[in-house]
Design an enzyme around this catalytic site. Structure first.
Site, short mmCIF file in Angstrom:
data_model
loop_
_atom_site.label_atom_id
_atom_site.label_comp_id
_atom_site.label_asym_id
_atom_site.label_seq_id
_atom_site.Cartn_x
_atom_site.Cartn_y
_atom_site.Cartn_z
N SER A 44 0.85 -1.19 0.00
CA SER A 44 0.00 0.00 0.00
C SER A 44 0.88 1.24 0.00
O SER A 44 2.08 1.16 -0.34
CB SER A 44 -0.93 -0.03 1.22
OG SER A 44 -1.91 0.98 1.13
N ASN A 45 0.36 2.39 0.36
CA ASN A 45 1.14 3.63 0.41
C ASN A 45 0.62 4.51 1.55
O ASN A 45 -0.31 4.15 2.24
CB ASN A 45 1.09 4.35 -0.94
CG ASN A 45 -0.33 4.70 -1.33
OD1 ASN A 45 -0.99 5.48 -0.65
ND2 ASN A 45 -0.82 4.10 -2.41
N HIS A 46 1.24 5.67 1.69
CA HIS A 46 0.99 6.53 2.87
C HIS A 46 -0.20 7.46 2.72
O HIS A 46 -0.38 8.35 3.55
CB HIS A 46 2.23 7.36 3.19
CG HIS A 46 3.35 6.56 3.74
ND1 HIS A 46 3.26 5.87 4.92
CD2 HIS A 46 4.60 6.33 3.29
CE1 HIS A 46 4.40 5.27 5.17
NE2 HIS A 46 5.23 5.52 4.18
N ALA A 104 -4.73 7.49 -4.15
CA ALA A 104 -3.35 7.08 -4.45
C ALA A 104 -3.39 5.59 -4.75
O ALA A 104 -3.24 4.75 -3.86
CB ALA A 104 -2.45 7.39 -3.27
#
Ligand code: C5P
Length: 217
Positions: free
Chosen positions: A29-31, A94
């Site tokens: 995943s991402n932030h 995102a």
């Protein structure tokens, strides 16, 4: 300020990160916090629009008066976005660029192969798919988070993805991801406008004002 100006319009907003499963307990995943997209959804609602928020996993509460569709993966987000037929779409999510071609059925164990055995495939570009669809929303707007040459890269990205407008922001060095402030540039076919550095809630209102102007053209 913008109250009622989007009455009768249905807007779709994507927000947050996606999670791409590697096995039943792991994901990539991402932030992304989802804060920008949630603020935009609330500002659209305040302008009188009906709002559907397709959201990846976040810790945020759904703003009042907004229909939230919760998703995990990019493929789920694509399907949820394609299930809506809105007047406008703002892609703020995102989305993970890659996913494991197949999530392992059981938890990967040390000593039995390794992560290099995971085969990665590219995720579909959701905003480009919506912008290129036969039943295209009247307005499709994207974001471009860049670590360098934000505006030039965003200009090219707007055209490549077939968007009416794109919001450029600079990420990295603790900017944008997870923070309450952001700095956005609005870019459309006529040129660009610096919306300034401000809390995401304030920028969301500035963005909705631009949308109202765009809708008048
Ligand atoms: O290409 P890039 O990821 O920088 O583009 C960012 C924009 O495209 C954002 O609006 C994002 O929500 C959207 N996007 C998408 N699906 C993807 C990748 C990006 O909708 N798979």
């Amino acid at each position: 300020l913008v109250s009622g100006q989007l009455a009768g319009q249905h807007w779709l907003v994507s927000a947050g990160p996606t999670r791409e499963a590697i096995d039943p307990v792991r994901y990539v995943s991402n932030h992304s916090s989802g804060k920008m997209g949630y603020a935009i959804a609330a500002a659209l609602r305040d302008a009188g629009a009906q709002v559907t928020l397709v959201s990846g996993p976040t810790t945020l509460d759904c703003p009042d008066g907004i229909e939230r569709v919760a998703v995990n993966s990019a493929l789920e987000m694509l399907a949820a976005c394609q299930a809506v037929n809105p007047d406008g779409f703002i892609a703020c999510a995102a989305v993970a660029d890659f996913r494991p071609a197949m999530a392992a059925e059981h938890k990967l164990k040390k000593g039995q192969g390794d992560l290099n055995d995971v085969h990665w495939v590219e995720n579909p570009d959701i905003v480009a798919a919506v912008a290129g669809a036969k039943r295209r929303p009247r307005w499709v707007i994207g974001f471009a988070a860049e670590t360098e040459n934000a505006i030039d890269n965003a200009r090219a990205k707007r055209i490549r993805k077939g968007l009416d407008a794109i919001l450029a922001n600079t990420v990295g060095d603790n900017q944008a991801f997870g923070t309450d402030d952001n700095h956005l540039h609005w870019i459309d076919a006529h040129g660009d406008t610096d919306l300034g550095h401000a809390p995401k809630r304030v920028l969301a209102e500035a963005l909705v004002r631009r949308i109202i102007d765009l809708a008048k053209e």
